[in-house]
Design an enzyme around this catalytic site. Structure first.
Site, PDB file in Angstrom:
ATOM      1  N   HIS A  37       0.858  -1.186   0.000  1.00  0.00           N
ATOM      2  CA  HIS A  37       0.000   0.000   0.000  1.00  0.00           C
ATOM      3  C   HIS A  37       0.889   1.229   0.000  1.00  0.00           C
ATOM      4  CE1 HIS A  37      -3.596   2.388   0.550  1.00  0.00           C
ATOM      5  NE2 HIS A  37      -2.957   3.077   1.492  1.00  0.00           N
ATOM      6  N   GLU A  57     -11.005  -7.061   5.072  1.00  0.00           N
ATOM      7  CA  GLU A  57     -11.141  -5.633   5.347  1.00  0.00           C
ATOM      8  C   GLU A  57     -10.048  -4.877   4.598  1.00  0.00           C
ATOM      9  OE1 GLU A  57     -10.876  -7.918   7.896  1.00  0.00           O
ATOM     10  OE2 GLU A  57     -13.053  -8.124   7.980  1.00  0.00           O
ATOM     11  N   LEU A  58     -10.414  -3.956   3.758  1.00  0.00           N
ATOM     12  CA  LEU A  58      -9.464  -3.258   2.897  1.00  0.00           C
ATOM     13  C   LEU A  58      -8.395  -2.537   3.713  1.00  0.00           C
ATOM     14  CD1 LEU A  58      -8.716  -2.378  -0.009  1.00  0.00           C
ATOM     15  CD2 LEU A  58     -10.204  -0.388   0.328  1.00  0.00           C
ATOM     16  N   ASP A  59      -7.123  -2.820   3.393  1.00  0.00           N
ATOM     17  CA  ASP A  59      -5.957  -2.161   4.009  1.00  0.00           C
ATOM     18  C   ASP A  59      -5.886  -2.360   5.514  1.00  0.00           C
ATOM     19  OD1 ASP A  59      -5.230  -1.204   1.502  1.00  0.00           O
ATOM     20  OD2 ASP A  59      -6.281   0.696   1.770  1.00  0.00           O
ATOM     21  N   GLU A  60      -6.507  -3.417   6.036  1.00  0.00           N
ATOM     22  CA  GLU A  60      -6.537  -3.641   7.481  1.00  0.00           C
ATOM     23  C   GLU A  60      -5.785  -4.902   7.892  1.00  0.00           C
ATOM     24  OE1 GLU A  60      -7.707  -1.719   9.853  1.00  0.00           O
ATOM     25  OE2 GLU A  60      -8.525  -0.176   8.528  1.00  0.00           O
TER      26      GLU A  60
END
Length: 289
Positions: A197, A231-234
């Site tokens: 990311h 969960e996005l970017d988690e």
């Protein structure tokens, strides 16, 4: 030990912390398989009361293989309530790279593989754009172009999963693949999908973190590699790095500095995963040196 009979393996353990763990593990390895300990590292999470250990060892024991080890080690694992796995070093892992239009991370990973930094089989590259095809062909890696849109996303994911199954993929690396994977896809490869990311998570999530960081006037920018979850970017963070920026850095130079960081944090995460140096727990990771 002679090279012809020596086998090497890595044992990874997490369990409730208690006295006697290290002695019990090492004594088992030495008594059962007369091992040579190549590297041993451990970590305690005092707050959660957890113990983590990585042991890399070599043995010439004639009866050593994965099945026999699992059978022999299970009673000790049950006694100490261990989550554990054994990874043999003889077979390289099969890796698939996913990429969209930005090719800097892909190019870096391909170069590192070509120069022998990664002990793996780079089985295929999957992309929703044709721009990565020349790089794939130059490095002699099979390339699959699967364009994705709202109307065909589920169909394309079925094709992708079929390819991964066909090639017996062990690790999926999202080298700036700008599509959100479905929970079904992620569940098929738990803790075996690594993403990069372009932000120092948890700050500036979403699609354009560099633009958001520039608008905020930050003095440090970063990049993050992490395991993918629903969960996005988690997902559990594996590696992060930062670079200093100033008012003299306009958006293009800020983005370039960020891309350099992306290459570094992604390549480190891939290397550590391939070397079995990562244990994941409670949405965190332990990285063994």
């Amino acid at each position: 030990m002679t090279q012809s009979t020596r086998k090497t393996a890595t044992l990874l353990i997490d369990c409730p912390d208690r006295k006697g763990l290290v002695a019990a593990i090492i004594n088992f390895l030495v008594q059962q398989y007369d091992v040579n300990i190549l590297n041993a590292d451990q970590h305690q999470d005092a707050e959660l009361g957890l113990f983590f250990m990585r042991v890399e060892f070599a043995t010439e024991a004639a009866g050593f293989d994965e099945l026999s080890f699992r059978t022999a080690f299970q009673p000790l694992a049950q006694q100490f309530q261990m989550n554990w796995r054994i990874e043999l070093a003889d077979a390289p892992q099969n890796v698939c790279l996913f990429v969209s239009q930005y090719l800097h991370c892909l190019a870096d990973l391909l170069h590192r593989h070509q120069t022998g930094e990664f002990h793996c089989n780079l089985a295929l590259i999957v992309s929703n754009h044709e721009s990565a095809r020349p790089l794939a062909e130059f490095h002699h890696v099979p390339f699959y172009y699967l364009p994705v849109g709202r109307e065909n996303k589920q169909q394309v994911e079925r094709q992708q999963l079929a390819l991964l199954d066909e090639h017996k993929i062990d690790l999926v690396v999202l080298a700036r693949y700008m599509q959100i994977l479905s929970p079904k896809f992620v569940d098929a490869y738990p803790r075996r999908i690594i993403n990069v990311h372009h932000s120092f998570l948890p700050a500036f999530t979403g699609a354009k973190p560099y633009h958001a960081a520039f608008a905020r006037g930050v003095k440090l920018i970063g990049a993050t590699s992490h395991y993918v979850t629903a969960e996005l970017d988690e997902g559990p963070i594996i590696e992060q790095d930062v670079a200093r920026v100033s008012q003299n850095d306009q958006l293009p130079s800020l983005i370039q500095k960020g891309r350099d960081l992306e290459r570094l944090v992604l390549s480190r995460a891939v290397q550590w995963h391939l070397d079995h140096r990562i244990l994941s727990y409670a949405n965190k990771t332990v990285i063994f040196a």
